[in-house]
Design a protein around this motif. Structure first.
Motif, PDB file in Angstrom:
ATOM      1  N   GLY A  64       0.808  -1.206   0.000  1.00 42.38           N
ATOM      2  CA  GLY A  64       0.000   0.000   0.000  1.00 42.38           C
ATOM      3  C   GLY A  64       0.847   1.265   0.000  1.00 42.38           C
ATOM      4  O   GLY A  64       0.368   2.336  -0.408  1.00 42.38           O
ATOM      5  N   PHE A  65       2.106   1.170   0.423  1.00 45.58           N
ATOM      6  CA  PHE A  65       3.007   2.330   0.385  1.00 45.58           C
ATOM      7  C   PHE A  65       3.187   2.804  -1.056  1.00 45.58           C
ATOM      8  O   PHE A  65       3.027   3.994  -1.359  1.00 45.58           O
ATOM      9  CB  PHE A  65       4.358   1.942   0.993  1.00 45.58           C
ATOM     10  N   ILE A  66       3.517   1.869  -1.937  1.00 46.35           N
ATOM     11  CA  ILE A  66       3.686   2.223  -3.349  1.00 46.35           C
ATOM     12  C   ILE A  66       2.359   2.675  -3.940  1.00 46.35           C
ATOM     13  O   ILE A  66       2.288   3.637  -4.708  1.00 46.35           O
ATOM     14  CB  ILE A  66       4.245   1.018  -4.132  1.00 46.35           C
ATOM     15  N   GLY A  67       1.279   1.987  -3.573  1.00 46.61           N
ATOM     16  CA  GLY A  67      -0.025   2.345  -4.098  1.00 46.61           C
ATOM     17  C   GLY A  67      -0.432   3.763  -3.741  1.00 46.61           C
ATOM     18  O   GLY A  67      -1.008   4.489  -4.565  1.00 46.61           O
ATOM     19  N   SER A  68      -0.120   4.207  -2.520  1.00 44.77           N
ATOM     20  CA  SER A  68      -0.494   5.565  -2.123  1.00 44.77           C
ATOM     21  C   SER A  68       0.297   6.606  -2.905  1.00 44.77           C
ATOM     22  O   SER A  68      -0.219   7.693  -3.205  1.00 44.77           O
ATOM     23  CB  SER A  68      -0.279   5.753  -0.619  1.00 44.77           C
ATOM     24  N   VAL A  69       1.557   6.296  -3.248  1.00 42.78           N
ATOM     25  CA  VAL A  69       2.346   7.216  -4.074  1.00 42.78           C
ATOM     26  C   VAL A  69       1.699   7.358  -5.451  1.00 42.78           C
ATOM     27  O   VAL A  69       1.527   8.468  -5.972  1.00 42.78           O
ATOM     28  CB  VAL A  69       3.795   6.718  -4.205  1.00 42.78           C
ATOM     29  N   TRP A  70       1.338   6.229  -6.045  1.00 43.95           N
ATOM     30  CA  TRP A  70       0.664   6.271  -7.347  1.00 43.95           C
ATOM     31  C   TRP A  70      -0.658   7.021  -7.247  1.00 43.95           C
ATOM     32  O   TRP A  70      -0.988   7.833  -8.103  1.00 43.95           O
ATOM     33  CB  TRP A  70       0.421   4.859  -7.853  1.00 43.95           C
ATOM     34  N   GLY A  71      -1.438   6.711  -6.203  1.00 48.20           N
ATOM     35  CA  GLY A  71      -2.738   7.350  -6.056  1.00 48.20           C
ATOM     36  C   GLY A  71      -2.630   8.851  -5.893  1.00 48.20           C
ATOM     37  O   GLY A  71      -3.407   9.618  -6.485  1.00 48.20           O
ATOM     38  N   GLU A  72      -1.653   9.299  -5.099  1.00 47.63           N
ATOM     39  CA  GLU A  72      -1.462  10.739  -4.902  1.00 47.63           C
ATOM     40  C   GLU A  72      -1.144  11.430  -6.216  1.00 47.63           C
ATOM     41  O   GLU A  72      -1.682  12.502  -6.530  1.00 47.63           O
ATOM     42  CB  GLU A  72      -0.333  10.963  -3.898  1.00 47.63           C
ATOM     43  N   PRO A  80     -10.765  11.440  -9.375  1.00 49.13           N
ATOM     44  CA  PRO A  80     -10.612  10.382  -8.372  1.00 49.13           C
ATOM     45  C   PRO A  80     -11.538   9.202  -8.621  1.00 49.13           C
ATOM     46  O   PRO A  80     -11.187   8.059  -8.305  1.00 49.13           O
ATOM     47  CB  PRO A  80     -10.945  11.088  -7.054  1.00 49.13           C
ATOM     48  N   LEU A  81     -12.693   9.454  -9.203  1.00 51.18           N
ATOM     49  CA  LEU A  81     -13.593   8.335  -9.508  1.00 51.18           C
ATOM     50  C   LEU A  81     -13.014   7.428 -10.584  1.00 51.18           C
ATOM     51  O   LEU A  81     -13.210   6.212 -10.556  1.00 51.18           O
ATOM     52  CB  LEU A  81     -14.959   8.861  -9.939  1.00 51.18           C
ATOM     53  N   ARG A  82     -12.304   8.002 -11.540  1.00 54.34           N
ATOM     54  CA  ARG A  82     -11.661   7.162 -12.554  1.00 54.34           C
ATOM     55  C   ARG A  82     -10.598   6.277 -11.926  1.00 54.34           C
ATOM     56  O   ARG A  82     -10.440   5.108 -12.298  1.00 54.34           O
ATOM     57  CB  ARG A  82     -11.052   8.043 -13.642  1.00 54.34           C
ATOM     58  N   ILE A  83      -9.871   6.820 -10.949  1.00 57.12           N
ATOM     59  CA  ILE A  83      -8.872   6.018 -10.241  1.00 57.12           C
ATOM     60  C   ILE A  83      -9.536   4.854  -9.512  1.00 57.12           C
ATOM     61  O   ILE A  83      -9.054   3.711  -9.533  1.00 57.12           O
ATOM     62  CB  ILE A  83      -8.096   6.903  -9.248  1.00 57.12           C
ATOM     63  N   ALA A 118      -3.463  -4.815  -1.294  1.00 57.88           N
ATOM     64  CA  ALA A 118      -2.859  -3.709  -0.553  1.00 57.88           C
ATOM     65  C   ALA A 118      -2.439  -2.586  -1.497  1.00 57.88           C
ATOM     66  O   ALA A 118      -2.615  -1.397  -1.190  1.00 57.88           O
ATOM     67  CB  ALA A 118      -1.647  -4.218   0.233  1.00 57.88           C
ATOM     68  N   LEU A 119      -1.888  -2.948  -2.646  1.00 57.57           N
ATOM     69  CA  LEU A 119      -1.471  -1.953  -3.633  1.00 57.57           C
ATOM     70  C   LEU A 119      -2.649  -1.117  -4.106  1.00 57.57           C
ATOM     71  O   LEU A 119      -2.589   0.118  -4.144  1.00 57.57           O
ATOM     72  CB  LEU A 119      -0.818  -2.662  -4.817  1.00 57.57           C
ATOM     73  N   PHE A 120      -3.746  -1.796  -4.450  1.00 62.51           N
ATOM     74  CA  PHE A 120      -4.922  -1.082  -4.965  1.00 62.51           C
ATOM     75  C   PHE A 120      -5.629  -0.283  -3.868  1.00 62.51           C
ATOM     76  O   PHE A 120      -6.193   0.780  -4.139  1.00 62.51           O
ATOM     77  CB  PHE A 120      -5.880  -2.071  -5.629  1.00 62.51           C
ATOM     78  N   SER A 121      -5.587  -0.782  -2.637  1.00 61.08           N
ATOM     79  CA  SER A 121      -6.156  -0.010  -1.527  1.00 61.08           C
ATOM     80  C   SER A 121      -5.379   1.277  -1.310  1.00 61.08           C
ATOM     81  O   SER A 121      -5.954   2.339  -1.043  1.00 61.08           O
ATOM     82  CB  SER A 121      -6.149  -0.847  -0.241  1.00 61.08           C
ATOM     83  N   GLY A 122      -4.041   1.185  -1.421  1.00 62.49           N
ATOM     84  CA  GLY A 122      -3.221   2.376  -1.304  1.00 62.49           C
ATOM     85  C   GLY A 122      -3.512   3.388  -2.392  1.00 62.49           C
ATOM     86  O   GLY A 122      -3.504   4.603  -2.148  1.00 62.49           O
ATOM     87  N   MET A 123      -3.786   2.925  -3.602  1.00 58.60           N
ATOM     88  CA  MET A 123      -4.145   3.826  -4.701  1.00 58.60           C
ATOM     89  C   MET A 123      -5.486   4.495  -4.457  1.00 58.60           C
ATOM     90  O   MET A 123      -5.681   5.678  -4.763  1.00 58.60           O
ATOM     91  CB  MET A 123      -4.189   3.051  -6.016  1.00 58.60           C
ATOM     92  N   SER A 124      -6.424   3.751  -3.902  1.00 61.76           N
ATOM     93  CA  SER A 124      -7.784   4.269  -3.773  1.00 61.76           C
ATOM     94  C   SER A 124      -7.953   5.221  -2.592  1.00 61.76           C
ATOM     95  O   SER A 124      -8.828   6.089  -2.624  1.00 61.76           O
ATOM     96  CB  SER A 124      -8.778   3.104  -3.638  1.00 61.76           C
TER      97      SER A 124
END
Length: 404
Positions: A64-72, A80-83, A118-124
């Motif tokens: 989720g660490f990497i995912g949050s970087v991508w999401g930000e 954000p809805l497209r993400i 975890a990755l996708f949760s971090g992105m969302s």
């Protein structure tokens, strides 16, 4: 009392897009919870070691660490809805890994889905926070806190509840099929939500993200820093206990590990849901700055886990302890999410929520990894006492440093 539940009901009555979003994430969380039960249940069936069980929990958080970087970063370039729609589609595709793991008796393949989720949760997470900040007024932010609690509790409440009931009744492949259907239905609902939200989204996009003014930690106020650090503080205390729960049951009740571990996961889910919803919406800001209340909740959480081993002879008492523990811990979760929404502007909130998520993931990974290593050498109970007490001491120092 104007509880978070009442605030949420009011917001749902006022916003069609919020109703659609809630239904979408509840469906998605249902599928994620089913997969989690399937993975841990299958690992217990295959007599996985305590280290493997703890490592599985760590894989469910660390990416989720990497995912949050991508999401930000994506929040600055697209809706954000497209993400959120993309994360649902990617989540459905990732189910090929547990499918292969089940068919080939391959433990690493089962663990991959933990990392993917975890990755996708971090992105969302930053996208979801930004969506709430854009779509709701300041008075409605307690409803956003309640919705986040409901969304993230649904994964373990509905998913774990259904998983506990279905795990020994249907095949793991059927559980995976239900998960895939939930992702597909969630993506369709999010597409509908995007149509309802599009006008406001287009109007606020440019205002939320000006070209300059980069955000840095040193520019945040002490209250803003404290808001970001609450979720990592909760992870430091809560993650080792949550990760060690299956191994604790394996150690104290080896003859009925699966039969007790899965109901305990469900009791955990109930506590995670009901704790925050009972908070007063009018007092959220006051509670979020109260060190005494936050520390009391964390002590109650650890008390429930510390008493699990000596009182394990009574299953009903064990369930009550875990329920009460997470009733307390998710009050802290709600205060942390509200603090980020309340104390940051629309331009800042995606970055702030991503920082909170990354801190939570990093701290959870370190604490869980240490707990897993200790569990192999001194047992799950000894690891729980050692890591959790050290983490609680660190949180006391942190809250004193950023006291308000």
């Amino acid at each position: 009392m104007n509880s978070l539940l009442i605030a949420l009901v009011r917001a749902l009555r006022s916003h069609c897009w919020l109703r659609l979003l809630g239904c979408a994430f509840i469906l998605s969380s249902l599928g994620n919870g089913l997969t989690q039960v399937m993975v841990f249940g299958q690992l217990l069936r295959w007599n996985a070691s305590p280290g493997t069980l703890t490592f599985a929990y760590m894989l469910a958080t660390l990416p989720g660490f990497i995912g949050s970087v991508w999401g930000e970063r994506l929040c600055r370039k697209m809706s954000p809805l497209r993400i959120l729609i993309l994360t649902e589609v990617f989540g459905m595709v990732a189910l090929v890994f547990p499918l292969y793991g089940l068919l080939s008796h391959h433990i690493p393949a089962l663990l991959v889905i933990q990392s993917a989720e975890a990755l996708f949760s971090g992105m969302s997470y930053p996208a979801l926070t930004l969506l709430f900040k854009r779509g709701l007024s300041a008075e409605e932010l307690p409803a956003a806190t309640a919705m986040e609690t409901l969304i993230f509790s649904a994964q373990v409440l509905l998913g774990t509840g259904a998983g506990v009931l279905l795990f020994n009744v249907v095949s793991p492949l059927c559980i995976l099929l239900l998960d895939a259907l939930s992702f597909a239905a969630s993506a369709i609902l999010l597409l509908t939500t995007r149509k309802k939200f599009r006008v406001r989204d287009a109007q606020t996009m440019a205002a939320d993200f000006p070209a300059h003014l980069p955000l840095h930690w040193k520019h945040y106020s002490p209250l803003q820093k404290r808001s970001i650090l609450l979720l990592p503080a909760l992870a430091a205390v809560g993650s080792p206990a949550m990760a060690l729960l299956p191994a604790l049951v394996q150690q104290i009740r080896p003859e009925e590990t699966t039969g007790l571990a899965l109901p305990l996961l469900f009791a955990r889910s109930l506590g995670q849901l009901f704790g925050p919803l009972l908070l007063s919406a009018d007092k959220l800001r006051q509670f979020s700055t109260s060190n005494r209340r936050i520390l009391l909740c964390l002590v109650l959480f650890l008390g429930g886990y510390f008493l699990l081993s000596p009182l394990s002879a009574w299953p009903a008492v064990s369930l009550a302890l875990i329920f009460s523990a997470h009733l307390a811990s998710n009050v802290v979760f709600a205060l942390g999410t509200f603090g980020v929404l309340q104390n940051f502007t629309s331009r800042q909130v995606a970055t702030a929520s991503a920082l909170a998520w990354r801190g939570q993931v990093m701290v959870a990974g370190l604490a869980t990894g240490a707990a897993g290593l200790l569990a192999e050498s001194i047992g799950a109970t000894g690891a729980l006492y050692s890591i959790s007490l050290a983490s609680l001491t660190g949180v006391v120092i942190l809250l004193w440093r950023y006291r308000t």
